[in-house]
Design an enzyme around this catalytic site. Structure first.
Site, short mmCIF file in Angstrom:
data_model
loop_
_atom_site.label_atom_id
_atom_site.label_comp_id
_atom_site.label_asym_id
_atom_site.label_seq_id
_atom_site.Cartn_x
_atom_site.Cartn_y
_atom_site.Cartn_z
N GLU A 195 52.70 -23.47 -83.22
CA GLU A 195 54.08 -23.14 -83.59
C GLU A 195 55.15 -24.02 -82.92
O GLU A 195 56.09 -23.55 -82.31
CB GLU A 195 54.33 -21.65 -83.26
N GLU A 311 45.01 -16.80 -89.35
CA GLU A 311 45.46 -15.49 -88.85
C GLU A 311 45.86 -14.55 -89.99
O GLU A 311 46.83 -13.84 -89.93
CB GLU A 311 46.63 -15.67 -87.86
O1 G3I Z 1 47.75 -5.93 -71.89
C1 G3I Z 1 49.14 -5.74 -71.55
C2 G3I Z 1 49.35 -4.33 -71.01
O2 G3I Z 1 48.62 -4.21 -69.79
C3 G3I Z 1 50.85 -4.10 -70.78
O3 G3I Z 1 51.05 -2.76 -70.35
C4 G3I Z 1 51.58 -4.35 -72.11
C5 G3I Z 1 53.06 -4.12 -71.99
O4 G3I Z 1 53.63 -5.25 -71.34
O5 G3I Z 1 51.37 -5.71 -72.54
C6 G3I Z 1 49.97 -5.93 -72.81
O6 G3I Z 1 49.79 -7.27 -73.22
C7 G3I Z 1 50.29 -7.51 -74.55
C8 G3I Z 1 49.13 -8.10 -75.37
O7 G3I Z 1 49.58 -8.46 -76.68
C9 G3I Z 1 47.98 -7.12 -75.50
O8 G3I Z 1 48.42 -6.02 -76.24
C10 G3I Z 1 51.41 -8.53 -74.45
O9 G3I Z 1 52.52 -7.92 -73.81
C11 G3I Z 1 51.82 -8.95 -75.85
O10 G3I Z 1 52.77 -10.01 -75.79
C12 G3I Z 1 50.58 -9.48 -76.60
O11 G3I Z 1 50.99 -9.78 -77.93
C13 G3I Z 1 50.07 -10.66 -78.62
C14 G3I Z 1 50.86 -11.96 -78.92
O12 G3I Z 1 50.07 -12.83 -79.77
C15 G3I Z 1 51.18 -12.73 -77.64
O13 G3I Z 1 49.97 -13.10 -76.99
C16 G3I Z 1 49.68 -9.98 -79.92
O14 G3I Z 1 48.88 -8.84 -79.63
C17 G3I Z 1 48.88 -10.97 -80.76
O15 G3I Z 1 48.49 -10.40 -82.00
C18 G3I Z 1 49.77 -12.20 -81.02
O16 G3I Z 1 49.05 -13.12 -81.81
C19 G3I Z 1 49.83 -14.25 -82.24
C20 G3I Z 1 48.95 -15.49 -82.14
O17 G3I Z 1 48.47 -15.65 -80.84
C21 G3I Z 1 49.74 -16.71 -82.63
N1 G3I Z 1 50.27 -16.52 -83.99
C22 G3I Z 1 51.08 -15.29 -84.13
C23 G3I Z 1 50.26 -14.07 -83.71
C24 G3I Z 1 51.00 -12.77 -83.94
O18 G3I Z 1 52.16 -12.71 -83.16
#
Ligand code: G3I
Length: 502
Positions: A195, A311
């Protein structure tokens, strides 16, 4: 919540009838980590050989003990199908894990290879979670996509205060050299940069005003790809992006021009990842832009690049609450999407961003107004196939064969499993001989589960000595369908697919 390191010892039970028998080829679904499982109450049945039945009408015509998931269809056209997954789901959810291995030929860690998981500090790495994913994949004959080496999100908390224009290039190249070096030869394809384009940021060439861009300028992209290729020359290197399906010409043109600049500089770039986060709300807009999307994909292919749909999921927030209507609407979008991407020969594979609605991240990022869980993926929360699954199956069955194998048959790479399990049907009785070998004395649980991973019968729950074992399963009472025979202990889990046709 059980973790990788917790496990419950299998209670010793009475010995199961065992006899020496030849162990046939294995079909491995094994966890290298200690698995977790609940104790079930268990009545030891005698597994005495029944009297031989001559009534041939009862003999089921056994289909091959084979694969019948989406990757099985994709592979026939030299494509691949897989999904994003995560360590916790794999460890804690057997029905999900069973469906994941049944449907996929490749997996991508949704979290475990991102900087915020892998980099606890500027000088340390956490490989445990990514190692688990790699080991799980190899033990189960799955390839792995690496996601992602360079992104503006999922950066660890120390990054903003530590990275600067003097050390950013070294931070990036050392990260990539270390991570790609550790998994060298085990990653089918890396999302090297994710991205990097965002025209609304009004930067040169439509680039995103990301921390990497601010610290290094556009050169960070080439730097990342060259570092990845140097560390793992065999991996397919992918630029991963979203939002190319519609009439946002600024975005599509900026992406295409970036690819052109990278190819012109002989940057080791092999594929474009098209994320495919589509929305049911965009059905009419997608239909109006199909030709432009086809042209974009063709222009990318003309650069000599492969394309991976990386995705795919379909946001259903615009659809009414009714589940049947939503599944039809989402399935229709999958069909429309596939009617474009499957007809572009450069598209070599499709990955959905999750396999089951049970684990979609859309419920946290874009919750429905009626607060109902979204239904964006091929399987529902009970691992039952939906319209979206059948749309993918239809298009894998009806697309053209790709010119070359795009994913090495991971079965050939499969490391020799330390535990082998084989179910061999009797030709004259409604029975399967379940044969397995133990490398050492183990507390084992042998059970039959249905396609949703629900227990059908506990076949053995006892301590067994090292060696070859043989248990007879009488499947006469069971309806036709797909079953999995699972042999597990605190240190491994293997399974064999059984397709019963009567
Ligand atoms: O595991 C922690 C938890 O311990 C904590 O309490 C909570 C609240 O802060 O956060 C949790 O981590 C979260 C994680 O997902 C697991 O649920 C992160 O904050 C959150 O930012 C993370 O979001 C992921 C995001 O990428 C960032 O890594 C999404 O699930 C995931 O589906 C998303 O995937 C992205 C691809 O990598 C790139 N393309 C877009 C796609 C969708 O956004």
């Amino acid at each position: 919540m059980p973790t990788r390191r917790d496990f419950i010892k299998v209670a010793a039970g009475t010995a199961v009838g065992t006899s020496m028998c030849a162990v046939l080829a294995e079909d491995v679904f094994a966890m290298t980590e200690q698995d977790t499982f609940e104790q079930d109450s268990f009545e030891q049945d005698s597994f005495e050989q029944d009297s031989f039945e001559q009534d041939s009408s009862k003999i089921p015509s056994h289909a091959a003990f084979g694969l019948d998931g989406l990757h099985g269809e994709a592979a026939k056209k030299k494509m691949f199908f897989g999904s994003a997954t995560s360590e916790n789901r794999i460890i804690t959810d057997i029905p999900y894990r069973t469906a994941l291995v049944r449907e996929s030929g490749i997996i991508v860690p949704e979290y475990e290879m991102k900087w915020d998981i892998m980099r606890p500090s500027a000088t340390t790495y956490n490989f445990a979670d990514a190692d688990f994913m790699i080991n799980f994949a190899r033990q189960n004959g799955l390839a792995v996509r690496g996601h992602t080496l360079c992104w503006h999100r999922a950066l660890p908390s120390w990054f903003a205060s530590t990275a600067n224009s003097r050390n950013a290039a070294q931070l990036l190249t050392e990260h990539i050299a270390t991570v790609c070096g550790r998994y060298k030869g085990r990653i089918h394809s890396w999302d090297v940069v994710n991205e990097a384009i965002e025209p609304t940021d009004r930067q040169t060439n439509g680039l995103r005003n990301s921390p990497w861009f601010r610290l290094l300028g556009e050169s960070y992209i080439e730097t990342a790809f060259r570092a990845a290729h140097q560390a793992d020359p065999a991996s397919l290197l992918v630029y991963n992006e979203y939002g190319v399906e519609f009439d946002d010409m600024q975005r599509s043109d900026a992406i295409l021009n970036l690819l052109r600049r990278l190819k012109a500089r002989n940057v080791p770039l092999h594929a474009l990842g098209v994320q495919g986060h589509i929305r049911a709300a965009d059905k009419a807009k997608f239909a109006a832009n199909m030709q432009r999307f086809r042209t974009f994909l063709r222009d990318v292919a003309a650069l000599g690049l492969s394309i991976i749909i990386t995705e795919l999921d379909c946001d259903d927030t615009a659809l009414a609450s009714n589940i049947t209507a939503r599944d039809e609407g989402v399935g229709g979008m999958y069909g429309d999407y596939c009617s474009v991407v499957m007809n572009e020969p450069a598209v070599i594979g499709i990955i959905t961003w999750g396999l089951t609605d049970k684990y979609t991240s859309l419920n946290s990022t874009n919750p429905r107004a009626d607060r109902l869980p979204q239904r964006p993926l091929p399987l529902d929360a009970n691992m039952v196939r939906k319209n979206a699954w059948y749309a993918l199956e239809y298009w894998f069955k009806n697309t053209t064969q790709r010119p070359r194998q795009t994913i090495t048959s991971v079965a050939e790479e499969r490391i020799a499993p330390t535990h082998r399990l084989r179910c061999v049907p009797h030709t004259h009785r409604s029975e399967c001989a379940i044969q397995f070998t133990l490398e050492r004395s183990e507390d084992v649980l042998l059970r039959l589960v249905d396609v949703r991973g629900q227990d059908v019968q506990i076949l053995a729950q006892t301590r067994l000595e090292a060696g070859e074992h043989h248990v007879v399963l009488n499947y006469a009472p069971f309806p036709a369908g797909v079953y999995f025979c699972i042999l597990q202990s605190p240190s491994f889990l293997v399974s064999e697919k059984i397709l019963l046709q009567k």
